[in-house]
Structures are given as structure tokens and as C-alpha cells.
Write a protein that holds these residues in place. Sequence first.
Motif, PDB file in Angstrom:
ATOM      1  N   SER A  48       7.468  11.106  -8.003  1.00  0.00           N
ATOM      2  CA  SER A  48       6.085  10.831  -8.384  1.00  0.00           C
ATOM      3  C   SER A  48       5.534  11.715  -9.491  1.00  0.00           C
ATOM      4  O   SER A  48       4.629  11.294 -10.222  1.00  0.00           O
ATOM      5  CB  SER A  48       5.172  10.966  -7.148  1.00  0.00           C
ATOM      6  N   VAL A  49       6.016  12.934  -9.623  1.00  0.00           N
ATOM      7  CA  VAL A  49       5.420  13.887 -10.559  1.00  0.00           C
ATOM      8  C   VAL A  49       5.709  13.474 -12.005  1.00  0.00           C
ATOM      9  O   VAL A  49       6.862  13.220 -12.363  1.00  0.00           O
ATOM     10  CB  VAL A  49       5.953  15.314 -10.286  1.00  0.00           C
ATOM     11  N   ARG A  50       4.659  13.402 -12.817  1.00  0.00           N
ATOM     12  CA  ARG A  50       4.805  13.045 -14.232  1.00  0.00           C
ATOM     13  C   ARG A  50       4.411  14.219 -15.124  1.00  0.00           C
ATOM     14  O   ARG A  50       3.544  15.001 -14.753  1.00  0.00           O
ATOM     15  CB  ARG A  50       3.906  11.843 -14.561  1.00  0.00           C
ATOM     16  N   PRO A  51       5.010  14.383 -16.285  1.00  0.00           N
ATOM     17  CA  PRO A  51       6.020  13.512 -16.875  1.00  0.00           C
ATOM     18  C   PRO A  51       7.415  13.712 -16.290  1.00  0.00           C
ATOM     19  O   PRO A  51       8.249  12.825 -16.390  1.00  0.00           O
ATOM     20  CB  PRO A  51       6.003  13.892 -18.366  1.00  0.00           C
ATOM     21  N   THR A  52       7.684  14.854 -15.686  1.00  0.00           N
ATOM     22  CA  THR A  52       8.958  15.100 -15.018  1.00  0.00           C
ATOM     23  C   THR A  52       8.831  16.364 -14.199  1.00  0.00           C
ATOM     24  O   THR A  52       8.208  17.349 -14.636  1.00  0.00           O
ATOM     25  CB  THR A  52      10.126  15.257 -16.017  1.00  0.00           C
ATOM     26  N   ALA A  53       9.415  16.368 -13.000  1.00  0.00           N
ATOM     27  CA  ALA A  53       9.348  17.558 -12.136  1.00  0.00           C
ATOM     28  C   ALA A  53       9.996  18.770 -12.802  1.00  0.00           C
ATOM     29  O   ALA A  53       9.615  19.913 -12.530  1.00  0.00           O
ATOM     30  CB  ALA A  53      10.029  17.271 -10.789  1.00  0.00           C
ATOM     31  N   MET A  54      10.939  18.522 -13.708  1.00  0.00           N
ATOM     32  CA  MET A  54      11.633  19.634 -14.365  1.00  0.00           C
ATOM     33  C   MET A  54      10.672  20.479 -15.205  1.00  0.00           C
ATOM     34  O   MET A  54      10.928  21.667 -15.430  1.00  0.00           O
ATOM     35  CB  MET A  54      12.762  19.086 -15.240  1.00  0.00           C
ATOM     36  N   LEU A  55       9.573  19.885 -15.655  1.00  0.00           N
ATOM     37  CA  LEU A  55       8.594  20.643 -16.432  1.00  0.00           C
ATOM     38  C   LEU A  55       8.041  21.811 -15.615  1.00  0.00           C
ATOM     39  O   LEU A  55       7.674  22.842 -16.175  1.00  0.00           O
ATOM     40  CB  LEU A  55       7.459  19.714 -16.880  1.00  0.00           C
ATOM     41  N   TRP A  56       7.995  21.646 -14.287  1.00  0.00           N
ATOM     42  CA  TRP A  56       7.377  22.665 -13.436  1.00  0.00           C
ATOM     43  C   TRP A  56       8.370  23.444 -12.571  1.00  0.00           C
ATOM     44  O   TRP A  56       7.962  24.245 -11.751  1.00  0.00           O
ATOM     45  CB  TRP A  56       6.313  22.019 -12.546  1.00  0.00           C
ATOM     46  N   ARG A  57       9.669  23.212 -12.758  1.00  0.00           N
ATOM     47  CA  ARG A  57      10.638  24.001 -11.982  1.00  0.00           C
ATOM     48  C   ARG A  57      10.446  25.489 -12.220  1.00  0.00           C
ATOM     49  O   ARG A  57      10.422  26.292 -11.277  1.00  0.00           O
ATOM     50  CB  ARG A  57      12.076  23.609 -12.360  1.00  0.00           C
ATOM     51  N   ASN A  58      10.300  25.880 -13.480  1.00  0.00           N
ATOM     52  CA  ASN A  58      10.141  27.296 -13.802  1.00  0.00           C
ATOM     53  C   ASN A  58       8.811  27.848 -13.309  1.00  0.00           C
ATOM     54  O   ASN A  58       8.718  29.015 -12.906  1.00  0.00           O
ATOM     55  CB  ASN A  58      10.261  27.511 -15.315  1.00  0.00           C
ATOM     56  N   LEU A  59       7.760  27.022 -13.340  1.00  0.00           N
ATOM     57  CA  LEU A  59       6.466  27.445 -12.804  1.00  0.00           C
ATOM     58  C   LEU A  59       6.559  27.664 -11.298  1.00  0.00           C
ATOM     59  O   LEU A  59       6.033  28.657 -10.764  1.00  0.00           O
ATOM     60  CB  LEU A  59       5.409  26.388 -13.120  1.00  0.00           C
ATOM     61  N   ALA A  60       7.219  26.737 -10.590  1.00  0.00           N
ATOM     62  CA  ALA A  60       7.389  26.882  -9.141  1.00  0.00           C
ATOM     63  C   ALA A  60       8.180  28.139  -8.820  1.00  0.00           C
ATOM     64  O   ALA A  60       7.857  28.886  -7.878  1.00  0.00           O
ATOM     65  CB  ALA A  60       8.091  25.646  -8.576  1.00  0.00           C
ATOM     66  N   ALA A  61       9.230  28.405  -9.598  1.00  0.00           N
ATOM     67  CA  ALA A  61      10.031  29.615  -9.377  1.00  0.00           C
ATOM     68  C   ALA A  61       9.205  30.867  -9.632  1.00  0.00           C
ATOM     69  O   ALA A  61       9.269  31.837  -8.859  1.00  0.00           O
ATOM     70  CB  ALA A  61      11.257  29.595 -10.291  1.00  0.00           C
ATOM     71  N   THR A  98      13.204  21.685  -5.674  1.00  0.00           N
ATOM     72  CA  THR A  98      12.692  22.690  -4.744  1.00  0.00           C
ATOM     73  C   THR A  98      13.722  23.764  -4.419  1.00  0.00           C
ATOM     74  O   THR A  98      13.403  24.950  -4.455  1.00  0.00           O
ATOM     75  CB  THR A  98      12.137  22.033  -3.464  1.00  0.00           C
ATOM     76  N   ILE A  99      14.959  23.379  -4.135  1.00  0.00           N
ATOM     77  CA  ILE A  99      15.974  24.405  -3.857  1.00  0.00           C
ATOM     78  C   ILE A  99      16.285  25.229  -5.110  1.00  0.00           C
ATOM     79  O   ILE A  99      16.360  26.465  -5.028  1.00  0.00           O
ATOM     80  CB  ILE A  99      17.237  23.788  -3.227  1.00  0.00           C
ATOM     81  N   PRO A 100      16.461  24.619  -6.298  1.00  0.00           N
ATOM     82  CA  PRO A 100      16.676  25.466  -7.485  1.00  0.00           C
ATOM     83  C   PRO A 100      15.544  26.449  -7.738  1.00  0.00           C
ATOM     84  O   PRO A 100      15.780  27.622  -8.033  1.00  0.00           O
ATOM     85  CB  PRO A 100      16.804  24.449  -8.617  1.00  0.00           C
ATOM     86  N   SER A 101      14.291  26.004  -7.635  1.00  0.00           N
ATOM     87  CA  SER A 101      13.181  26.911  -7.916  1.00  0.00           C
ATOM     88  C   SER A 101      13.120  28.034  -6.894  1.00  0.00           C
ATOM     89  O   SER A 101      12.836  29.192  -7.243  1.00  0.00           O
ATOM     90  CB  SER A 101      11.854  26.147  -7.956  1.00  0.00           C
ATOM     91  N   LEU A 102      13.398  27.734  -5.632  1.00  0.00           N
ATOM     92  CA  LEU A 102      13.405  28.766  -4.597  1.00  0.00           C
ATOM     93  C   LEU A 102      14.523  29.773  -4.821  1.00  0.00           C
ATOM     94  O   LEU A 102      14.332  30.988  -4.648  1.00  0.00           O
ATOM     95  CB  LEU A 102      13.547  28.123  -3.218  1.00  0.00           C
ATOM     96  N   LEU A 103      15.692  29.300  -5.224  1.00  0.00           N
ATOM     97  CA  LEU A 103      16.801  30.223  -5.493  1.00  0.00           C
ATOM     98  C   LEU A 103      16.520  31.081  -6.721  1.00  0.00           C
ATOM     99  O   LEU A 103      16.874  32.265  -6.752  1.00  0.00           O
ATOM    100  CB  LEU A 103      18.105  29.445  -5.671  1.00  0.00           C
ATOM    101  N   MET A 104      15.904  30.500  -7.744  1.00  0.00           N
ATOM    102  CA  MET A 104      15.534  31.290  -8.922  1.00  0.00           C
ATOM    103  C   MET A 104      14.544  32.383  -8.530  1.00  0.00           C
ATOM    104  O   MET A 104      14.661  33.533  -8.969  1.00  0.00           O
ATOM    105  CB  MET A 104      14.945  30.374  -9.992  1.00  0.00           C
ATOM    106  N   ALA A 105      13.559  32.033  -7.689  1.00  0.00           N
ATOM    107  CA  ALA A 105      12.583  33.021  -7.237  1.00  0.00           C
ATOM    108  C   ALA A 105      13.238  34.112  -6.425  1.00  0.00           C
ATOM    109  O   ALA A 105      12.985  35.313  -6.628  1.00  0.00           O
ATOM    110  CB  ALA A 105      11.496  32.328  -6.413  1.00  0.00           C
ATOM    111  N   ALA A 106      14.101  33.714  -5.481  1.00  0.00           N
ATOM    112  CA  ALA A 106      14.763  34.699  -4.623  1.00  0.00           C
ATOM    113  C   ALA A 106      15.649  35.627  -5.440  1.00  0.00           C
ATOM    114  O   ALA A 106      15.736  36.833  -5.165  1.00  0.00           O
ATOM    115  CB  ALA A 106      15.586  33.984  -3.550  1.00  0.00           C
TER     116      ALA A 106
END
Length: 568
Positions: free
Chosen positions: A85-98, A122-130
Amino acid sequence: MGLRSARWYSGNDRNSYIHRAWMRRGLPDEAFDGGRPHIAIANTASDLTPCNSHLNEVAESVKQGVWAAGGVPLNLPVVSLGETSVRPTAMLWRNLAAMATEEMLRANPVDGVVLLGGCDKTIPSLLMAAASVDLPAVVLPGGPMLTGHFRGVPLGCGTDVWRLSEEVRAGTLSREAFLRSESSMIRSRGHCNTMGTASTMACVAEALGMTIPGTAGTPAPDSRLLERSHETGGLAVELVRRGRRPSDVMTRGSFLNAIVTLAAIGGSTNAVVHLLAIAGRLGVRLALDDFDRTGAGVPLLADLQPAGRHLMDDLFRAGGLLAVLKEVEDLLDPAAPTVTGRPLVEHLADAAIWDETVIRRRADPLLPDAGIAVLRGNLAPDGAVIKPAAASPELLRHRGRAVVFDSVEDVYARLDSPDLDVDETSVLVLRGCGPRGYPGMPEVGNLPLPAKLLAKGVRDMVRISDARMSGTAYGTVVLHTAPEAAAGGPLARVRTGDPIVLDVAARRLDVDLPDGELAAREPVMTGQARPVRGWERLYVDHVTQADRGADLDFLTGSSGDGVGRESH
């Protein structure tokens, strides 16, 4: 050394009083005596991330496990990204989530963390944060959904969306039947049931050593997921007490094990950018060419969509990821550790294959060489990737005339025009869809085929872009071409009619023109992202290219778990 959380709670002054009093809310005195680790549950549950909507229930089992082991569990909702659902793409916010998760873990009085993810980013961003904060951490994947059926046939979510929608466009399936399948596609809670990005990243997290071995692929509705959740909560307390951190677990050998795993399961190309980003946060040496070197010669053993026939609950029933890895044990780094304190390979002793139609034996692989192929040439000086397991073998060596599109909107405007000058030998080229260009590098690389070719029975063509594609997608699709067009890459200089040469065996991707002629052309930069404020502006100004993981340049490396200055 005492617990990190004691820096907030120990003492008799005003500040420690404030920290304890506002957090007490019924907790006993011993929760603050410095002996009980405080465990954050980084929870990506959200009604707007449907694949993760059940994670609050999972979190409750984690809490019980933390309490039973002598810790104090604390639910920490973090940024959740719903792929569909997230536009334009969830990948835009992976780094923000991390970044947001990293900062919240560092800012709060916690000693360790359980990472609850499922949907693709979600798992990539969590692993980047950790990796960045380096507190003791363990991943708990939310698990795939159960298989849905339509007209008695199993449906692979994502993969069958692409397949059925193309059949509608080809005129071989009615739109009414297509829409009736919609309610059958998503049968239960959980993420995609194909070997898409969500399933891939759960398996990759296990190969990295960051889950309790045997967890990845447990279906979301299965009671055994809650059993494993309880166990994971207890392990998080142990990780704190033993001081075992992500930097101790995710070594270079762990990343090479993840690459072997990626090939053996026929995993998503998206794992390439995620693994590069995670390694960058840890300072682990990992490059694009490692995927080719380490993945070369690894057989495809998991017969799962999109590369095969079956689905994720079949994999779990047939023996799970550990049974796959048992077949390629000799290719794994024997010293690479896990969160349990034992090497990954030690957890393979009891692994067994219970259904050889789902998990193939090493001697009878689905494909003998299934690793992600890294291509270079004058179209991709810094590399591009292709997934041979999902491609048509006859197209892996191909020469064809380029048909160029400058944006996704350009594709939809012209693709089905009867006047489009295209045939089955053509190469569809899409540009302006890389990290900077879109922005965010969307999953649009698996371009739909022109309607007039679908009508002739064509079901695959060579496609090239600086975008990504869904892990559930298939086809002879070249992705992540670097540098992207928006960064001045050669794709910006390709013209319709140029001869394109793809040779996967030789690892080449070229436009058959003299280099001087290509370089002399004016780049086409239409449709490029030019944000003026907010996260998009920060992202476009600082995102790296795909061959470096598409992370932000100022987020590489770890900042540790240092406690900040007092807040009062």
C-alpha cells in the motif's frame, strides 16, 4: 559491568525517581533493582501493514518469555512499512525506519531487543537498526500466510497476481474470474507465501545467525510460532546477560552463509541491497561481487514459487530452511555463529527432508547453479543483477533492439499501443527508477509485456532497468543497474533502436555501440525526482547507489549504544 537500564533507574536522586515512577505502572520494585534486563520488543505491527497485523499477539508470547527468564518486557512500536500500500515505494522509507528504530533503542532505558518483522522492508530495517546501535538483539519473523486456493489450484500471492493479470491482458482469462480470485489469494494472517522478499529476508536473518535456528518459515497461524516467540523472549534476556551483540553474531562468514542460502532457496534479488546495507552498518566487508563469487555453483533446492511450484507452508512441512541448508552444509562457514552461541552448522545435525518434491536433494537440484548473477559492461559499470532461477533459459544470452521508456508513466502510456515498434526479440529498457530517480527504487523492473505480444503467446522478454522487482516476480529481468540514470549512468544515454547484448554466462550487459558514441550523447533526465523538503529531499541528497545497498551515506558504520545526557 551493570545493566544499561540502571543508568536510568538506579539511585535516589530526583531524576532516577522520575524514571522509575513514570515507568512503574504496576511493575514490582525488583523491576528497577538493576538485576532484571529490560527488553524492548521492536514491534512493526500495524493495520496498514497487513502482513504484520498479527504481531501484537506474537509480542504477548515474547513478553511471557521475557518475564519467565527474569527480564522486563517493553513493547516499542516502531515504523512499519506495508509493501502493498505505501506509495511511491516502501523502499523510500526503509532507511528512515532503520534510523528511527536505532535512535529509539539508543534513547530509551533498554538492555536488549527482540525484533518483530515480517513484511518486506521491516526485517531489513530492524536489522540495520540493530547493527547500528549494537544492543543484544534477536529477530523473530512473523511468518508466511497459509496457501489459498482458487478453482482447486493453490495461489502464490504476488506471483499469481502477476501471472493472472497478464492472462487477462492476453485475453485468456476473464476479468470477472480474475477478480473472483482476489478473495482467495490471502487466506490467513502472515506475509507472502511465495519465496518473495518477506520469506527471503526471514530465511536470510536465520542464515545470518539472528534468529533461533528453525524459526524462519513457521507459518503465522501455526501455534508453534507462539511457542518459538516465548523461547525468543527468554533468549533475549540471556543475550543481555552474556553480552552477545549483533556485531558478535553477524560476521563476514555469516553474510557469506546468507548468500549461499539466497541461492539454495531461490530468494529475492532484493536481499542483495538489504544485505549490503546491513553489512555497511556493521563495517563488515561485503561487495556486490561477493554475491556472484559465493553464490556461483550453489544449487536451487527449494522448489518454491516464483522459481518453482510450491509455497512456504509446503517448505515448513517438508523440513524447513534447516533441511535445505543441511544439503549444502559443506558450502557454509563452519565458524559463523548464531544468537544461541553455537555455530549455524551445529544446528543442522537433526535436519531432515520429509518431502523431496518440495526440498530437492543436492544430487537432484531444480537448477545446478542458482546464485544471483552480477553483470557488468558499458550499460552497468558498477554492476547489475539478474536472478537466473526466475528467468527463461533461452533468453540468458540474447541480443535485441532497445525499446526505451523514460518513466513508469511512460510505460503505461505507450506499452499497449498498436503503434509501439516492438517484437519478441526486443529489449524493454526502463530508466529513472533508481534510488534517486523515482525516488526510492520501486519494484517496477518486471515490466508488463506489450499486449500485442501477449496475444501472440509471448510470456517473457529481456527487461532492463535501474529499479528493483518484487521477490514474488519472475522473468528475464535485469535489475539494480548502477549507476542509475538519475546519477548519470549509461541508461540515461540509451536510445530506442540501440542493440543491447545480454550474456549472463559471461556476466556482461552492454549496448553494442562505441564507448565514445555513448558518452557523447546528451543524457535523458526527464521524470527525475526533485523534492524540495522533508525526508525525500534528505534521501535524494544522501542515498547511495544500489551496489552499496541504497543506504544513506551518513548512516554507514555503527554508532553504538551510548547513553545520552540526562533529560531533566
